[in-house]
Scaffold this motif. Structure first.
Motif, PDB file in Angstrom:
ATOM      1  N   MET A  49      35.537  41.701  44.133  1.00  0.00           N
ATOM      2  CA  MET A  49      36.969  42.019  43.999  1.00  0.00           C
ATOM      3  C   MET A  49      37.832  40.859  44.480  1.00  0.00           C
ATOM      4  O   MET A  49      38.864  40.555  43.868  1.00  0.00           O
ATOM      5  CB  MET A  49      37.307  43.299  44.756  1.00  0.00           C
ATOM      6  CG  MET A  49      36.814  44.544  44.073  1.00  0.00           C
ATOM      7  SD  MET A  49      37.276  46.046  44.928  1.00  0.00           S
ATOM      8  CE  MET A  49      39.040  46.039  44.745  1.00  0.00           C
ATOM      9  N   ILE A  50      37.412  40.216  45.567  1.00  0.00           N
ATOM     10  CA  ILE A  50      38.174  39.060  46.054  1.00  0.00           C
ATOM     11  C   ILE A  50      38.113  37.930  45.037  1.00  0.00           C
ATOM     12  O   ILE A  50      39.110  37.261  44.777  1.00  0.00           O
ATOM     13  CB  ILE A  50      37.651  38.610  47.433  1.00  0.00           C
ATOM     14  CG1 ILE A  50      38.023  39.648  48.494  1.00  0.00           C
ATOM     15  CG2 ILE A  50      38.222  37.248  47.823  1.00  0.00           C
ATOM     16  CD1 ILE A  50      37.401  39.410  49.849  1.00  0.00           C
ATOM     17  N   ALA A  51      36.940  37.725  44.447  1.00  0.00           N
ATOM     18  CA  ALA A  51      36.803  36.668  43.440  1.00  0.00           C
ATOM     19  C   ALA A  51      37.607  36.989  42.179  1.00  0.00           C
ATOM     20  O   ALA A  51      38.187  36.093  41.559  1.00  0.00           O
ATOM     21  CB  ALA A  51      35.333  36.469  43.093  1.00  0.00           C
ATOM     22  N   PHE A  52      37.650  38.256  41.793  1.00  0.00           N
ATOM     23  CA  PHE A  52      38.327  38.644  40.559  1.00  0.00           C
ATOM     24  C   PHE A  52      39.839  38.721  40.728  1.00  0.00           C
ATOM     25  O   PHE A  52      40.594  38.206  39.911  1.00  0.00           O
ATOM     26  CB  PHE A  52      37.775  39.979  40.059  1.00  0.00           C
ATOM     27  CG  PHE A  52      38.257  40.364  38.699  1.00  0.00           C
ATOM     28  CD1 PHE A  52      37.779  39.723  37.575  1.00  0.00           C
ATOM     29  CD2 PHE A  52      39.199  41.366  38.548  1.00  0.00           C
ATOM     30  CE1 PHE A  52      38.236  40.080  36.311  1.00  0.00           C
ATOM     31  CE2 PHE A  52      39.658  41.724  37.300  1.00  0.00           C
ATOM     32  CZ  PHE A  52      39.168  41.080  36.177  1.00  0.00           C
ATOM     33  N   PHE A  53      40.297  39.390  41.776  1.00  0.00           N
ATOM     34  CA  PHE A  53      41.728  39.619  41.968  1.00  0.00           C
ATOM     35  C   PHE A  53      42.394  38.572  42.853  1.00  0.00           C
ATOM     36  O   PHE A  53      43.585  38.355  42.757  1.00  0.00           O
ATOM     37  CB  PHE A  53      41.984  41.007  42.573  1.00  0.00           C
ATOM     38  CG  PHE A  53      41.619  42.135  41.667  1.00  0.00           C
ATOM     39  CD1 PHE A  53      42.299  42.337  40.492  1.00  0.00           C
ATOM     40  CD2 PHE A  53      40.594  42.997  41.996  1.00  0.00           C
ATOM     41  CE1 PHE A  53      41.972  43.377  39.645  1.00  0.00           C
ATOM     42  CE2 PHE A  53      40.253  44.035  41.166  1.00  0.00           C
ATOM     43  CZ  PHE A  53      40.938  44.232  39.986  1.00  0.00           C
ATOM     44  N   PHE A  63      42.527  37.102  47.124  1.00  0.00           N
ATOM     45  CA  PHE A  63      42.738  37.731  48.429  1.00  0.00           C
ATOM     46  C   PHE A  63      44.186  38.178  48.615  1.00  0.00           C
ATOM     47  O   PHE A  63      44.440  39.239  49.166  1.00  0.00           O
ATOM     48  CB  PHE A  63      42.313  36.774  49.541  1.00  0.00           C
ATOM     49  CG  PHE A  63      42.249  37.406  50.884  1.00  0.00           C
ATOM     50  CD1 PHE A  63      41.238  38.300  51.189  1.00  0.00           C
ATOM     51  CD2 PHE A  63      43.205  37.142  51.842  1.00  0.00           C
ATOM     52  CE1 PHE A  63      41.168  38.904  52.420  1.00  0.00           C
ATOM     53  CE2 PHE A  63      43.146  37.742  53.086  1.00  0.00           C
ATOM     54  CZ  PHE A  63      42.126  38.622  53.375  1.00  0.00           C
ATOM     55  N   GLU A  64      45.148  37.368  48.151  1.00  0.00           N
ATOM     56  CA  GLU A  64      46.562  37.722  48.329  1.00  0.00           C
ATOM     57  C   GLU A  64      46.929  38.970  47.541  1.00  0.00           C
ATOM     58  O   GLU A  64      47.693  39.811  48.010  1.00  0.00           O
ATOM     59  CB  GLU A  64      47.475  36.559  47.914  1.00  0.00           C
ATOM     60  CG  GLU A  64      47.480  35.401  48.877  1.00  0.00           C
ATOM     61  CD  GLU A  64      46.320  34.446  48.617  1.00  0.00           C
ATOM     62  OE1 GLU A  64      45.797  34.431  47.475  1.00  0.00           O
ATOM     63  OE2 GLU A  64      45.942  33.739  49.551  1.00  0.00           O
ATOM     64  N   ASP A  65      46.395  39.082  46.325  1.00  0.00           N
ATOM     65  CA  ASP A  65      46.696  40.259  45.509  1.00  0.00           C
ATOM     66  C   ASP A  65      46.101  41.530  46.098  1.00  0.00           C
ATOM     67  O   ASP A  65      46.667  42.613  45.951  1.00  0.00           O
ATOM     68  CB  ASP A  65      46.177  40.065  44.085  1.00  0.00           C
ATOM     69  CG  ASP A  65      46.963  39.007  43.330  1.00  0.00           C
ATOM     70  OD1 ASP A  65      48.068  38.655  43.783  1.00  0.00           O
ATOM     71  OD2 ASP A  65      46.458  38.534  42.290  1.00  0.00           O
ATOM     72  N   MET A  66      44.973  41.419  46.748  1.00  0.00           N
ATOM     73  CA  MET A  66      44.355  42.600  47.350  1.00  0.00           C
ATOM     74  C   MET A  66      45.129  43.090  48.570  1.00  0.00           C
ATOM     75  O   MET A  66      45.065  44.258  48.918  1.00  0.00           O
ATOM     76  CB  MET A  66      42.906  42.301  47.752  1.00  0.00           C
ATOM     77  CG  MET A  66      41.981  42.213  46.552  1.00  0.00           C
ATOM     78  SD  MET A  66      40.277  41.994  47.015  1.00  0.00           S
ATOM     79  CE  MET A  66      39.947  43.507  47.894  1.00  0.00           C
TER      80      MET A  66
END
Length: 109
Positions: free
Chosen positions: A85-89, A91-94
């Motif tokens: 999820m961090i790679a896809f989205f 870190f800031e977006d999460m």
């Protein structure tokens, strides 16, 4: 001959349970508890196999070992999902719930 409790039998069981309960803490805590429980269970198993008639609570060790393995597997899966999820989205977006909702709407329509 008097029977003794296996060393750390209850601790192994508790750590096995904690590895499953804490697997959703980004996978790190569950992994730590699971590995510690597995190492302690292997030590207790080797002690038990030397003189099985001298010890009790081997059931707790076996149960704790099984729970630790389950906790390790769940923690690794959750950790891989988190890294994905961090790679896809990013870190800031999460960190931003509104941005995350927009990304999810874009992804699923």
């Amino acid at each position: 001959m008097e029977q003794h409790k296996l060393p750390n039998a209850t601790l192994i069981l508790v750590f096995g349970i904690l590895s499953i309960v804490t697997c959703c803490c980004y996978g790190i805590l569950g992994l730590i508890f699971g590995i510690v429980a597995l190492v302690l269970a292997n030590k207790a198993t080797s002690i038990y196999q030397e003189n099985p008639e001298n010890y009790t609570d081997y059931g707790n060790v076996k149960t704790g070992k099984i729970l630790a393995i389950i906790g390790i597997v769940l923690s690794v899966l959750y950790l891989m999902m988190t890294i994905g999820m961090i790679a896809f989205f990013g870190f800031e977006d999460m960190q931003d719930p509104e941005m995350m909702r927009e990304k999810m709407e874009e992804l699923f329509g």
